[in-house]
Design a protein around this motif. Structure first.
Motif, PDB file in Angstrom:
ATOM      1  N   LYS A  76       0.809  -1.039  -0.018  1.00  0.00           N
ATOM      2  CA  LYS A  76       0.121   0.096   0.006  1.00  0.00           C
ATOM      3  C   LYS A  76       0.868   1.187  -0.098  1.00  0.00           C
ATOM      4  N   LEU A  77       0.749   2.167  -0.914  1.00  0.00           N
ATOM      5  CA  LEU A  77       1.410   3.216  -1.142  1.00  0.00           C
ATOM      6  C   LEU A  77       0.344   4.460  -1.351  1.00  0.00           C
ATOM      7  N   PRO A  78       0.779   5.783  -0.873  1.00  0.00           N
ATOM      8  CA  PRO A  78      -0.210   6.648  -1.322  1.00  0.00           C
ATOM      9  C   PRO A  78       0.063   7.032  -3.241  1.00  0.00           C
ATOM     10  N   VAL A  79      -1.278   7.338  -3.552  1.00  0.00           N
ATOM     11  CA  VAL A  79      -1.563   7.644  -4.990  1.00  0.00           C
ATOM     12  C   VAL A  79      -1.623   9.014  -5.402  1.00  0.00           C
ATOM     13  N   VAL A  80      -1.109   9.659  -6.473  1.00  0.00           N
ATOM     14  CA  VAL A  80      -1.448  11.046  -6.927  1.00  0.00           C
ATOM     15  C   VAL A  80      -2.052  10.824  -8.073  1.00  0.00           C
ATOM     16  N   ASN A  81      -2.957  11.625  -8.344  1.00  0.00           N
ATOM     17  CA  ASN A  81      -3.706  11.415  -9.855  1.00  0.00           C
ATOM     18  C   ASN A  81      -3.423  12.897 -10.528  1.00  0.00           C
ATOM     19  N   ILE A  82      -2.358  12.296 -11.678  1.00  0.00           N
ATOM     20  CA  ILE A  82      -1.953  13.410 -12.652  1.00  0.00           C
ATOM     21  C   ILE A  82      -2.425  12.892 -13.880  1.00  0.00           C
ATOM     22  N   GLN A  83      -3.515  14.030 -14.583  1.00  0.00           N
ATOM     23  CA  GLN A  83      -4.200  13.792 -15.513  1.00  0.00           C
ATOM     24  C   GLN A  83      -5.056  12.533 -15.741  1.00  0.00           C
ATOM     25  N   GLU A  84      -5.643  12.204 -14.716  1.00  0.00           N
ATOM     26  CA  GLU A  84      -6.608  10.861 -14.586  1.00  0.00           C
ATOM     27  C   GLU A  84      -5.619   9.637 -14.402  1.00  0.00           C
ATOM     28  N   ILE A  85      -4.403   9.817 -14.327  1.00  0.00           N
ATOM     29  CA  ILE A  85      -3.428   8.540 -14.292  1.00  0.00           C
ATOM     30  C   ILE A  85      -2.986   8.425 -12.868  1.00  0.00           C
ATOM     31  N   ARG A  86      -3.125   7.110 -12.245  1.00  0.00           N
ATOM     32  CA  ARG A  86      -2.986   6.944 -10.769  1.00  0.00           C
ATOM     33  C   ARG A  86      -1.361   6.604 -10.822  1.00  0.00           C
ATOM     34  N   VAL A  87      -0.711   7.495 -10.153  1.00  0.00           N
ATOM     35  CA  VAL A  87       1.003   7.456  -9.882  1.00  0.00           C
ATOM     36  C   VAL A  87       1.021   7.360  -8.482  1.00  0.00           C
ATOM     37  N   HIS A  88       1.891   6.244  -8.085  1.00  0.00           N
ATOM     38  CA  HIS A  88       2.107   5.773  -6.976  1.00  0.00           C
ATOM     39  C   HIS A  88       3.439   6.818  -6.327  1.00  0.00           C
ATOM     40  N   ARG A  89       3.344   7.171  -4.922  1.00  0.00           N
ATOM     41  CA  ARG A  89       4.465   7.891  -4.422  1.00  0.00           C
ATOM     42  C   ARG A  89       5.521   6.703  -3.929  1.00  0.00           C
ATOM     43  N   VAL A  90       6.371   6.478  -4.748  1.00  0.00           N
ATOM     44  CA  VAL A  90       7.262   5.342  -4.718  1.00  0.00           C
ATOM     45  C   VAL A  90       8.797   6.010  -4.584  1.00  0.00           C
ATOM     46  N   PHE A  91       9.514   5.234  -3.492  1.00  0.00           N
ATOM     47  CA  PHE A  91      11.049   5.562  -3.471  1.00  0.00           C
ATOM     48  C   PHE A  91      11.547   4.119  -3.818  1.00  0.00           C
ATOM     49  N   ARG A  92      12.815   3.960  -3.899  1.00  0.00           N
ATOM     50  CA  ARG A  92      13.473   2.999  -4.504  1.00  0.00           C
ATOM     51  C   ARG A  92      13.217   1.576  -3.775  1.00  0.00           C
ATOM     52  N   GLN A  93      13.111   1.741  -2.431  1.00  0.00           N
ATOM     53  CA  GLN A  93      13.115   0.526  -1.471  1.00  0.00           C
ATOM     54  C   GLN A  93      11.435   0.188  -1.605  1.00  0.00           C
ATOM     55  N   TRP A 145      18.158   1.761 -11.001  1.00  0.00           N
ATOM     56  CA  TRP A 145      18.132   0.817  -9.900  1.00  0.00           C
ATOM     57  C   TRP A 145      18.060  -0.678 -10.517  1.00  0.00           C
ATOM     58  N   VAL A 146      18.356  -0.884 -11.732  1.00  0.00           N
ATOM     59  CA  VAL A 146      18.316  -2.212 -12.361  1.00  0.00           C
ATOM     60  C   VAL A 146      19.514  -3.141 -11.785  1.00  0.00           C
ATOM     61  N   ASP A 147      20.648  -2.492 -11.246  1.00  0.00           N
ATOM     62  CA  ASP A 147      21.705  -3.152 -10.729  1.00  0.00           C
ATOM     63  C   ASP A 147      21.182  -3.695  -9.487  1.00  0.00           C
ATOM     64  N   ASP A 148      20.291  -2.951  -8.521  1.00  0.00           N
ATOM     65  CA  ASP A 148      19.891  -3.285  -7.311  1.00  0.00           C
ATOM     66  C   ASP A 148      18.963  -4.669  -7.701  1.00  0.00           C
ATOM     67  N   LEU A 149      17.968  -4.448  -8.371  1.00  0.00           N
ATOM     68  CA  LEU A 149      17.193  -5.802  -9.040  1.00  0.00           C
ATOM     69  C   LEU A 149      17.760  -6.716  -9.283  1.00  0.00           C
ATOM     70  N   MET A 150      18.844  -6.760 -10.110  1.00  0.00           N
ATOM     71  CA  MET A 150      19.576  -7.974 -10.585  1.00  0.00           C
ATOM     72  C   MET A 150      20.371  -8.647  -9.422  1.00  0.00           C
ATOM     73  N   GLY A 151      20.815  -7.847  -8.522  1.00  0.00           N
ATOM     74  CA  GLY A 151      21.460  -8.193  -7.292  1.00  0.00           C
ATOM     75  C   GLY A 151      20.511  -8.950  -6.550  1.00  0.00           C
ATOM     76  N   MET A 152      19.475  -8.512  -6.195  1.00  0.00           N
ATOM     77  CA  MET A 152      18.403  -9.080  -5.457  1.00  0.00           C
ATOM     78  C   MET A 152      17.953 -10.474  -6.201  1.00  0.00           C
ATOM     79  N   CYS A 153      17.810 -10.384  -7.541  1.00  0.00           N
ATOM     80  CA  CYS A 153      17.845 -11.836  -8.142  1.00  0.00           C
ATOM     81  C   CYS A 153      18.709 -12.561  -8.072  1.00  0.00           C
ATOM     82  N   SER A 154      19.816 -12.200  -8.125  1.00  0.00           N
ATOM     83  CA  SER A 154      21.030 -13.089  -7.890  1.00  0.00           C
ATOM     84  C   SER A 154      21.131 -13.800  -6.601  1.00  0.00           C
ATOM     85  N   ASN A 155      20.883 -12.905  -5.400  1.00  0.00           N
ATOM     86  CA  ASN A 155      20.811 -13.392  -4.114  1.00  0.00           C
ATOM     87  C   ASN A 155      19.704 -14.299  -3.919  1.00  0.00           C
ATOM     88  N   GLU A 156      18.503 -13.917  -4.448  1.00  0.00           N
ATOM     89  CA  GLU A 156      17.313 -14.917  -4.006  1.00  0.00           C
ATOM     90  C   GLU A 156      17.199 -15.934  -5.064  1.00  0.00           C
TER      91      GLU A 156
END
Length: 249
Positions: A4-21, A93-104
């Motif tokens: 669950k993350l906060p949502v902002v409506n921009i031109q009728e598009i739902r955008v989540h308030r997302v940080f990298r983590q 952030w693709v390096d973070d993702l690939m690192g996570m995929c490697s570890n998991e």
């Protein structure tokens, strides 16, 4: 159930308030539970496409998470007095993702671009992440209906991939993922656009001082004027004009 993350409506598009983590947590949650795995992004180009393409806009609104990929969206939200997260260009952030995929031990599949770029992308990831399970890849220039589409779906599903990265142009990649989402077995489905070209150097990135200060579009314009001028010279002002009109008229 997705994170669950906060949502902002921009031109009728739902955008989540997302940080990298938050984004990485959402991916991990989707792999573990099988829920919340349609993850797309919004930049000015996407917002302009969605303005004139209601189908694309609805697909974005049905996604489990939409993160900001573009300083222009952050600036537009700020001008309206809205708070969004950070700019999460996949190349950052693709390096973070690939690192996570490697570890998991999560296998990944790449679908998109040319065979040459895909091969180079796979080689780059294998060199950087020796433990990464690269389940397979396929170019993005296939018939997205009929028998050829069936063969691609079968290839992806039989690969055992948990993470599907799709690198085709907007809105083709999002529409393909949406129309096939219930037939795809990878639990995470990411729309990554030109990521492979950036990682392999086919598309050069600007210096850090430009990418960190919302000026990567200017660098791309200078390096690829014939390809990007319409998107940036026309598209950027058009987005802000539409945003003002949508908000106040």
């Amino acid at each position: 159930m997705s994170c669950k993350l906060p949502v902002v409506n921009i031109q009728e598009i739902r955008v989540h308030r997302v940080f990298r983590q938050d984004l990485l947590d959402q991916i991990g949650h989707a792999v573990e539970t099988g829920e919340g795995g349609n993850i797309f992004n919004l930049n000015i180009h996407a917002a302009n496409l969605a303005w004139t393409d209601p189908e694309f806009r609805e697909i974005l609104n049905q996604a489990d998470q939409v993160f900001v990929d573009g300083a222009g969206i952050l600036l537009g939200a700020k001008l309206m007095g809205w708070q969004l997260g950070e700019r999460l260009t996949p190349a950052d952030w693709v390096d973070d993702l690939m690192g996570m995929c490697s570890n998991e031990g999560w296998p990944v599949f790449w679908l998109g671009d040319t065979e040459e770029v895909g091969e180079s992308f796979e080689q780059k990831l294998r060199e950087q992440f020796p433990k990464l399970i690269f389940a397979g890849r396929h170019h993005g220039f296939f018939d997205r209906s009929g028998q050829e589409n069936e063969r691609v779906l079968t290839m992806i599903n039989q690969s055992g991939a948990e993470i599907l990265m799709v690198g085709m142009s907007m809105p083709i990649q999002e529409k393909w993922l949406h129309s096939n989402q219930h037939r795809l077995t990878p639990r995470v489905r990411l729309a990554f656009g030109g990521l492979a070209r950036i990682v392999t150097g086919h598309i050069p990135r600007g210096p850090r001082w430009m990418t960190d200060n919302g000026l990567e579009w200017l660098y791309r314009l200078a390096m690829q004027p014939g390809y990007t001028w319409r998107r940036y010279v026309l598209g950027n002002p058009l987005f802000f004009l539409r945003l003002l009109a949508w908000r106040y008229l």
